[in-house]
Motif scaffolding. Structure first.
Motif, short mmCIF file in Angstrom:
data_model
loop_
_atom_site.label_atom_id
_atom_site.label_comp_id
_atom_site.label_asym_id
_atom_site.label_seq_id
_atom_site.Cartn_x
_atom_site.Cartn_y
_atom_site.Cartn_z
N ARG A 175 10.80 4.94 -8.63
CA ARG A 175 11.72 4.16 -7.79
C ARG A 175 12.19 5.00 -6.60
NH1 ARG A 175 14.44 2.39 -11.75
NH2 ARG A 175 13.46 0.34 -11.86
N GLU A 176 12.60 6.23 -6.85
CA GLU A 176 13.08 7.10 -5.77
C GLU A 176 11.98 7.39 -4.75
OE1 GLU A 176 14.66 10.57 -7.70
OE2 GLU A 176 16.47 9.53 -8.39
N ASN A 177 10.77 7.68 -5.23
CA ASN A 177 9.66 8.00 -4.34
C ASN A 177 9.25 6.80 -3.50
OD1 ASN A 177 8.16 10.29 -3.57
ND2 ASN A 177 6.35 9.49 -4.60
N LYS A 237 0.83 -1.22 0.00
CA LYS A 237 0.00 0.00 0.00
C LYS A 237 0.86 1.25 0.00
CE LYS A 237 -4.21 -1.73 2.12
NZ LYS A 237 -5.13 -1.62 3.27
N ILE A 238 1.88 1.28 0.84
CA ILE A 238 2.77 2.44 0.90
C ILE A 238 3.41 2.67 -0.47
CG2 ILE A 238 4.91 3.34 1.89
CD1 ILE A 238 4.15 1.74 4.48
N ALA A 239 3.92 1.61 -1.07
CA ALA A 239 4.59 1.72 -2.37
C ALA A 239 3.60 2.15 -3.45
CB ALA A 239 5.24 0.39 -2.74
N GLY A 240 2.39 1.60 -3.44
CA GLY A 240 1.39 1.96 -4.44
C GLY A 240 1.02 3.43 -4.37
N LEU A 241 0.81 3.93 -3.16
CA LEU A 241 0.47 5.35 -3.01
C LEU A 241 1.63 6.24 -3.42
CD1 LEU A 241 -1.48 5.09 0.36
CD2 LEU A 241 -2.45 5.60 -1.90
N ALA A 242 2.84 5.85 -3.07
CA ALA A 242 4.03 6.64 -3.44
C ALA A 242 4.22 6.66 -4.95
CB ALA A 242 5.27 6.08 -2.75
N ALA A 243 3.98 5.54 -5.61
CA ALA A 243 4.13 5.48 -7.07
C ALA A 243 3.09 6.34 -7.77
CB ALA A 243 4.02 4.02 -7.55
#
Length: 157
Positions: free
Chosen positions: A114-116, A41-47
């Motif tokens: 990737r960075e985010n 979830k964290i990665a999906g929102l950041a992407a």
């Protein structure tokens, strides 16, 4: 009783290396586990926060997700759609599938995603992100209909 220091992940004051934590501190008195789904979830929102990312997931998962979103009580859009995480005790690896907007520099969008994602996951979980693999599955053309529309153009009422 002597105090023992152990290596803990995280930058030191210079921004490099690992910081030291004394054994016996509150952080060493238990164990924290973070579920794969939390990291996803964290990665999906950041992407999704990156300009040029139109959607997450491949065509099939977006289609099923759009259908699920239209069903009352279907749960809405999943922030983890298009993200797969493998979480260990101190590290995480991520695979993301994205759709980009037509006209963007795909390599730059992938770099920014990737960075985010790395920054968000590491900041929120304390895990070291060892890899973020990005698969660009589609390009959203300006005149294409959205698979994730609000359902107002549905033929069935």
């Amino acid at each position: 009783m002597s105090e023992t220091t152990t290596q803990r992940p995280g930058p030191d004051a210079s921004g490099e290396g690992r910081s030291l934590t004394k054994r016996g501190d509150a952080g060493a008195r238990g164990r924290t586990t973070i579920a794969d789904g939390v990291v996803e979830k964290i990665a999906g929102l950041a992407a999704r926060d990156v300009d040029g990312v139109h959607a997450m997931g491949g065509g099939l998962s977006r289609s099923f997700g759009a259908m699920r979103d239209r069903v009352p009580g279907g749960g809405g859009k999943s922030p983890a759609r298009g993200v797969k995480a493998e979480v260990g005790e101190s590290q995480a690896a991520l695979d993301l599938e994205i759709v980009v907007d037509y006209g963007v520099a795909i390599h730059e969008v992938a770099r920014d995603v990737r960075e985010n994602v790395v920054a968000a996951v590491e900041r929120m979980t304390g895990l070291e992100v060892v890899e973020v693999n990005i698969a660009v599955s589609d390009v959203k053309l300006p005149d294409e209909e959205d698979d994730e529309d609000d359902g107002s153009s549905s033929r069935v009422q």
